[in-house]
Scaffold this motif. Structure first.
Motif, PDB file in Angstrom:
ATOM      1  N   ILE A 224      22.781 152.716 -23.719  1.00 45.94           N
ATOM      2  CA  ILE A 224      23.340 151.742 -24.661  1.00 45.94           C
ATOM      3  C   ILE A 224      22.234 151.194 -25.566  1.00 45.94           C
ATOM      4  CG2 ILE A 224      24.414 149.461 -24.849  1.00 45.94           C
ATOM      5  CD1 ILE A 224      25.948 150.123 -22.271  1.00 45.94           C
ATOM      6  N   VAL A 225      21.073 150.916 -24.960  1.00 50.18           N
ATOM      7  CA  VAL A 225      19.937 150.418 -25.746  1.00 50.18           C
ATOM      8  C   VAL A 225      19.478 151.475 -26.748  1.00 50.18           C
ATOM      9  CG1 VAL A 225      17.560 149.583 -25.631  1.00 50.18           C
ATOM     10  CG2 VAL A 225      19.205 148.887 -23.871  1.00 50.18           C
ATOM     11  N   LEU A 226      19.331 152.725 -26.288  1.00 49.70           N
ATOM     12  CA  LEU A 226      18.914 153.813 -27.174  1.00 49.70           C
ATOM     13  C   LEU A 226      19.931 154.045 -28.287  1.00 49.70           C
ATOM     14  CD1 LEU A 226      17.555 156.425 -24.612  1.00 49.70           C
ATOM     15  CD2 LEU A 226      16.250 155.395 -26.477  1.00 49.70           C
ATOM     16  N   LEU A 227      21.200 153.930 -27.929  1.00 52.99           N
ATOM     17  CA  LEU A 227      22.261 154.133 -28.911  1.00 52.99           C
ATOM     18  C   LEU A 227      22.156 153.109 -30.035  1.00 52.99           C
ATOM     19  CD1 LEU A 227      24.894 155.756 -29.508  1.00 52.99           C
ATOM     20  CD2 LEU A 227      26.121 154.001 -28.230  1.00 52.99           C
ATOM     21  N   GLY A 228      21.936 151.855 -29.641  1.00 60.75           N
ATOM     22  CA  GLY A 228      21.801 150.808 -30.648  1.00 60.75           C
ATOM     23  C   GLY A 228      20.606 151.041 -31.549  1.00 60.75           C
ATOM     24  N   ARG A 229      19.495 151.502 -30.966  1.00 55.23           N
ATOM     25  CA  ARG A 229      18.295 151.733 -31.780  1.00 55.23           C
ATOM     26  C   ARG A 229      18.483 152.908 -32.735  1.00 55.23           C
ATOM     27  NH1 ARG A 229      15.480 151.347 -35.133  1.00 55.23           N
ATOM     28  NH2 ARG A 229      13.191 151.309 -35.251  1.00 55.23           N
ATOM     29  N   CYS A 230      19.034 154.003 -32.233  1.00 58.69           N
ATOM     30  CA  CYS A 230      19.191 155.197 -33.070  1.00 58.69           C
ATOM     31  C   CYS A 230      20.200 154.978 -34.193  1.00 58.69           C
ATOM     32  CB  CYS A 230      19.612 156.390 -32.211  1.00 58.69           C
ATOM     33  SG  CYS A 230      18.352 156.958 -31.058  1.00 58.69           S
ATOM     34  N   CYS A 231      21.229 154.208 -33.893  1.00 63.45           N
ATOM     35  CA  CYS A 231      22.247 153.960 -34.917  1.00 63.45           C
ATOM     36  C   CYS A 231      21.797 152.932 -35.951  1.00 63.45           C
ATOM     37  CB  CYS A 231      23.551 153.507 -34.261  1.00 63.45           C
ATOM     38  SG  CYS A 231      24.386 154.813 -33.328  1.00 63.45           S
ATOM     39  N   SER A 232      20.691 152.241 -35.677  1.00 66.38           N
ATOM     40  CA  SER A 232      20.181 151.258 -36.632  1.00 66.38           C
ATOM     41  C   SER A 232      19.020 151.807 -37.462  1.00 66.38           C
ATOM     42  CB  SER A 232      19.729 149.989 -35.892  1.00 66.38           C
ATOM     43  OG  SER A 232      18.653 150.276 -35.012  1.00 66.38           O
ATOM     44  N   ILE A 306      30.272 159.294 -26.975  1.00 71.01           N
ATOM     45  CA  ILE A 306      29.574 158.105 -27.478  1.00 71.01           C
ATOM     46  C   ILE A 306      28.078 158.375 -27.606  1.00 71.01           C
ATOM     47  CG2 ILE A 306      28.965 155.720 -26.940  1.00 71.01           C
ATOM     48  CD1 ILE A 306      31.713 155.415 -25.640  1.00 71.01           C
ATOM     49  N   ALA A 307      27.513 159.081 -26.613  1.00 72.18           N
ATOM     50  CA  ALA A 307      26.074 159.354 -26.646  1.00 72.18           C
ATOM     51  C   ALA A 307      25.681 160.186 -27.861  1.00 72.18           C
ATOM     52  CB  ALA A 307      25.651 160.077 -25.363  1.00 72.18           C
ATOM     53  N   ALA A 308      26.609 160.999 -28.373  1.00 71.30           N
ATOM     54  CA  ALA A 308      26.309 161.843 -29.534  1.00 71.30           C
ATOM     55  C   ALA A 308      26.010 161.020 -30.783  1.00 71.30           C
ATOM     56  CB  ALA A 308      27.467 162.801 -29.805  1.00 71.30           C
ATOM     57  N   PHE A 309      26.513 159.775 -30.838  1.00 72.06           N
ATOM     58  CA  PHE A 309      26.199 158.922 -31.988  1.00 72.06           C
ATOM     59  C   PHE A 309      24.691 158.711 -32.118  1.00 72.06           C
ATOM     60  CE2 PHE A 309      30.687 157.778 -31.688  1.00 72.06           C
ATOM     61  CZ  PHE A 309      31.044 157.655 -33.026  1.00 72.06           C
ATOM     62  N   PHE A 312      23.185 161.750 -33.858  1.00 70.70           N
ATOM     63  CA  PHE A 312      23.541 161.829 -35.273  1.00 70.70           C
ATOM     64  C   PHE A 312      22.901 160.690 -36.080  1.00 70.70           C
ATOM     65  CE2 PHE A 312      26.510 164.937 -33.738  1.00 70.70           C
ATOM     66  CZ  PHE A 312      26.571 165.846 -34.792  1.00 70.70           C
ATOM     67  N   GLY A 313      22.576 159.572 -35.405  1.00 68.11           N
ATOM     68  CA  GLY A 313      21.757 158.567 -36.070  1.00 68.11           C
ATOM     69  C   GLY A 313      20.382 159.130 -36.385  1.00 68.11           C
TER      70      GLY A 313
END
Length: 670
Positions: A224-232, A306-309, A312-313
């Motif tokens: 979840i933390v990595l997802l937030g960073r990559c998507c930002s 969800i992890a794929a986001f 793609f970020g």
């Protein structure tokens, strides 16, 4: 003082005496423990690196059409079967399939062999991740500006092979590998990984249930933390739009898209490795198996979607797309694409540590279930003679020693050669056997009693021969010709069998009971699978539990199994182009040993007696009793044993109803 600390640590990680179920078998400490451990088998680092790579290569929302269809056609039905038989028959794969029919023992053994082969090289992928993890504490990150060089030269340390040649007359020269030396760091990290695996499984499901909280819950939070960073990241929206806001109608017509989506769902879910059967056998016998199977599949698919986001970020941040980038593989995503993006992030060391720690924890959560299924098989057979920790220690030690060949300078090539055929051939074939054979041989004596042996042989001969010859012609002539021939053989076989069949005397359900021909068709085409469903539902569908639905058995027999056989056949043409490479030949032969284990037991099941618990050798033997639920057959056997009488208490006209609590006993149409 030190001994006191050790005792406290041991008490904290060891649950002591495992919880026992009513039949004396070890039981999960909680339903959450079972679900987390099972989801760990499905959710691994592949969800973070393999799934996004497949989506990137087939970018667009059209990907989700074959992906979702595959979930409902292959993943959920297959997992329903495995969880249900493990829970109902109270044993690992060999014991469970023996209980279904003794000719299926080899299918259970083949699934264990697949796990044994995969787990050895799967752990080595975690070794490579640990190399990255160690270097993540170095600033600046050592792969800065040389991502590919670091991966190939410092992590894999591979030595390029000498190319071979295939000419018009066959193999002219073989590929040769000069790099054979062991890599010291890889060996050390391999020992560490196997020690972690041992800690997660040495004391049975009690310790495994606790380990699952660490190996699953922690990575989810980290993701979840990595997802937030990559998507930002800057321009991340460009990549996310590519993932979830694009459409390519032409790609939807591509057979490659459908094959890839089907393969992704199949391999990601983990059906066919046997560990779901093993883990479900430690459930309460009356647990909600169908709901559990659905939760496991859906959680796996939701996680990877969800992890794929995150990827793609990164894709948007690096400004790459399928048009300007070669096709990505899982290793390229995990060891090249993500590390390249992490280097450019502020606080790169922190994100590198977090990313590779997430991967290794998810990897461990997928490793110990594959070893656990082997331990379960051994404990089922020899549990009265050996202790579980000793079995775990021996298995981990042997696995570590075998894994050393992958810790060499040509280990990457060997891993690729074995992985390709074990997954594309052996694993697919094992699941095809599970689905096709379970709906053929289960209580087949009932079908023979009602329709006659010639009718049974002609119908099933057409069913299997149609698939075999259909795909063969499809590859050598055309897909349309293969489909036409396969379906034609099946129809001819079905027609001959209906003409030869006796008119059943037992009652068929509703619509099928209207005419003699419909009754024959019912028993030949649907009886075995439907009776398996009904017998399992007596156990898994009690109370408010979900029941296995009516359409499940025709779905796995007439849709799921043929689809898998087509996928299985696609691997052979690829081998023909690689037949001069020793590592691919080795993997190809190894995969076929799994196939042989499954097939031989159909013909000579007695040779597999050594793998079955001695007190359960006769579990798969049943008297012919059409339409009678299995709990009534067990009641008859118990009554005969107590009275010493051979008189059968079964009703003259077998009923579909066994007790009011049976959710599927009344009102079923199929």
């Amino acid at each position: 003082m030190i001994s006191g600390i050790w005792l406290k640590v041991r008490k904290a990680i060891t649950p002591g005496e495992n919880k026992k179920s009513e039949d004396g078998r070890d039981q999960w400490p909680s339903r959450a423990g079972f679900l987390l451990a099972s989801m760990g088998g499905a959710i691994g680092q592949g969800n973070i690196i393999r799934f996004p790579s497949q989506v990137f290569n087939n970018v667009g929302l059209q990907w989700f059409i074959p992906y979702l269809l595959s979930i409902f056609i292959l993943a959920i039905p297959g997992l329903m079967l495995e969880v249900s038989i493990g829970q109902a028959y109270r044993g690992g794969p060999v014991a469970a399939y023996n209980n279904m029919n003794r000719r299926l023992r080899g299918v259970g053994l083949a699934s264990m062999m697949v796990s044994a082969v995969v787990v050895v090289y799967f752990a080595v992928i975690l070794v490579w991740i640990m190399v990255y993890f160690r270097h993540s504490f170095t600033s600046p990150l050592p792969w800065t500006g040389r991502t590919e060089e670091f991966y190939y030269q410092q992590v894999l340390r591979q030595v390029d092979p000498v190319a071979g040649a295939i000419g018009p007359n066959g193999v002219e020269s073989w590929v040769s590998y000069s790099g054979m030396g062991l890599i010291g760091e890889s060996v050390g990290w391999s020992a560490f990984i196997w020690f972690c695996v041992f800690l997660c499984m040495f004391n049975g499901v009690g310790i495994t249930g606790r380990a699952a909280y660490a190996t699953m819950a922690a990575p989810i939070f980290m993701m979840i933390v990595l997802l937030g960073r990559c998507c930002s990241l800057e321009n991340a929206g460009r990549g996310i739009k590519m993932y979830f806001a694009s459409w390519d109608s032409e790609n939807l017509a591509s057979g490659q898209l459908w094959q890839t989506a089907c393969g992704q769902v199949f391999f990601s879910t983990g059906v066919g490795f046997g560990y779901y059967i093993a883990y479900a056998s430690y459930n309460s016998k009356w647990a909600n198996a169908v709901q559990d199977a659905t939760i496991i599949v859906c959680s796996n698919c939701v996680f990877e979607t969800i992890a794929a986001f995150a990827l793609f970020g990164v894709v948007g941040y690096l400004d790459i797309n399928p048009a300007n980038t070669p096709r990505l593989g899982a290793f390229e995503v995990g060891f090249l694409t993500y590390p390249a993006a992490i280097v450019a992030m502020p606080g790169a060391n922190f994100w590198a540590v977090l990313f590779f720690l997430t991967l290794v924890l998810l990897g461990i959560s997928s490793t110990y279930p594959m070893l656990d299924v082997i331990a379960t098989g051994i404990m089922d057979r020899y549990g009265h003679k050996v202790a579980r920790p000793l079995v775990a220690f021996v298995l981990v030690t042997v696995a570590f020693l075998i894994s050393l060949m992958y810790c060499s300078e040509f280990g990457y090539y060997l891993l690729d050669g074995v992985d390709r055929w074990i997954n594309n051939l052996a694993l697919v074939f094992v699941v095809w056997c599970e689905l096709a054979l379970s709906t053929t041989v289960y209580r087949h004596k009932d079908v023979i009693m009602e329709t006659g042996k010639p009718a049974f042989l002609f119908y099933n001969g057409g069913y299997f021969l149609g698939q075999i010859l259909g795909v063969a012609v499809g590859h050598h002539v055309s897909g349309g010709a293969g489909a036409g021939l396969g379906f034609g053989i099946f129809v001819v076989g079905a027609g001959i069998s209906l003409a030869l069949a006796k008119t059943p005397t037992a009652t068929a359900p509703r619509f099928w009971n209207k005419t003699a021909m419909l009754k024959r068709l019912w028993f030949l085409a649907f009886y075995s699978g439907n009776q398996l469903r009904r017998d399992l539902n007596v156990i898994v569908a009690t109370g408010k539990n979900w029941s296995i639905p009516v359409f499940w058995s025709p779905l796995i027999r007439y849709i799921s199994a043929p689809v898998l056989f087509i996928v299985y056949s696609l691997a052979y043409p690829e081998f023909w182009t690689l037949r001069n490479d020793p590592v691919y030949v080795f993997g190809f032969i190894l995969a076929h040993f799994c196939l042989i284990f499954a097939v031989v037991s159909l013909i000579m099941p007695r040779y597999y007696d050594v793998f079955v618990p001695q007190h359960r050798l006769d579990d798969g033997k049943r008297v012919a009793a059409p339409c009678v639920l299995e709990n009534l057959l067990e009641a008859e056997a118990d009554n005969s044993a107590e009275t010493g009488s051979s008189h059968s208490p079964l009703p003259d006209k077998p009923s579909f109803v066994d007790k009011p609590t049976d959710a599927m006993a009344t009102g079923e149409k199929l």
